[in-house]
Design an enzyme around this catalytic site. Sequence first.
Site, mmCIF file in Angstrom:
data_model
loop_
_atom_site.group_PDB
_atom_site.id
_atom_site.type_symbol
_atom_site.label_atom_id
_atom_site.label_comp_id
_atom_site.label_asym_id
_atom_site.label_seq_id
_atom_site.Cartn_x
_atom_site.Cartn_y
_atom_site.Cartn_z
ATOM 1 N N ASP A 46 0.805 -1.231 0.217
ATOM 2 C CA ASP A 46 0.005 -0.102 0.020
ATOM 3 C C ASP A 46 0.662 1.384 -0.067
ATOM 4 O O ASP A 46 1.790 1.413 0.581
ATOM 5 C CB ASP A 46 -0.954 -0.133 1.187
ATOM 6 C CG ASP A 46 -1.993 -0.984 1.315
ATOM 7 O OD1 ASP A 46 -1.943 -2.014 0.357
ATOM 8 O OD2 ASP A 46 -2.900 -0.800 2.079
ATOM 9 N N HIS A 187 3.643 -2.249 3.423
ATOM 10 C CA HIS A 187 3.636 -1.041 2.739
ATOM 11 C C HIS A 187 4.930 -0.752 1.996
ATOM 12 O O HIS A 187 6.177 -0.959 2.775
ATOM 13 C CB HIS A 187 3.688 0.082 3.779
ATOM 14 C CG HIS A 187 2.407 -0.003 4.566
ATOM 15 N ND1 HIS A 187 1.866 -0.835 5.612
ATOM 16 C CD2 HIS A 187 0.980 0.663 4.214
ATOM 17 C CE1 HIS A 187 0.619 -0.699 5.936
ATOM 18 N NE2 HIS A 187 0.010 0.357 5.219
HETATM 19 NI NI NI Z 1 -2.790 3.336 3.355
#
Ligand code: NI
Length: 238
Positions: A46, A187
């Site tokens: 992400d 992430h």
């Molecule tokens: Ni996010």
Amino acid sequence: MHRRLVTSAVTAALCGTTLAGTATSASAAPQAVDCRKVKCVALTFDDGPVADTQRLLRVLNDRKVRSTFYVVGQNVQKKPSIVRDAALAGHQIGNHSWDHADLTKLSAAKVKSQLSRTDTAVKQATGKKPTTFRAPYGAHNATVRSAAGRPLVHWSVDTLDWKYRDPARIIKTVNQTTKPGDIILLHDIHRTTVDAVPGIIKALKARGFHFVTVDQLFAPAKLPSGKVTYHNRAAYRP
Ligand code: NI
């Protein structure tokens, strides 16, 4: 089906830009994996793209691992070639809003704008609009779910990689908690997360997991629009 989609994305991307492509459609085609029969897991990354996403793509592509990127539109606008490279390599691109706002605080019109601006940026980069959405912070309400106009794909394994910037800890968390059908939240904006990915792949491969995109995880089923999905644990029948 995936091969055809990827090829059309390549064609569209190359028609719209002077940048030279490096991946071929043959290498981009995901493996034919039936997640109803084998152990599958979906890695999701992400908040990018950022410069380091290129290093992550090399790690994934070298190991023939397909994943899904939930990209932030304003970052796509800054680094479209990275998103294009990810799509060319067979990774799925999902929508993660324009600027990572908490969408539960916005009007329906503003939520729609967050999604459509990101759709446009991704389409310009890859030739294809994202078909799934992940709400920033996992925060959603009825307005967000309706305005998204597509499935919301969240996660069942939370690595807390944003909090603990420690590759060994991230690998351990993933290895101790992942079950077949899980969706793992990571992430690519954190170097320590990218550092952990080779170890995550090694550990899960040793346990027989296949790495698939979100769409592959649920295939042949299609996710319902406006509903939040966290995993596909039920699909696996050993
Ligand atoms: Ni996010």
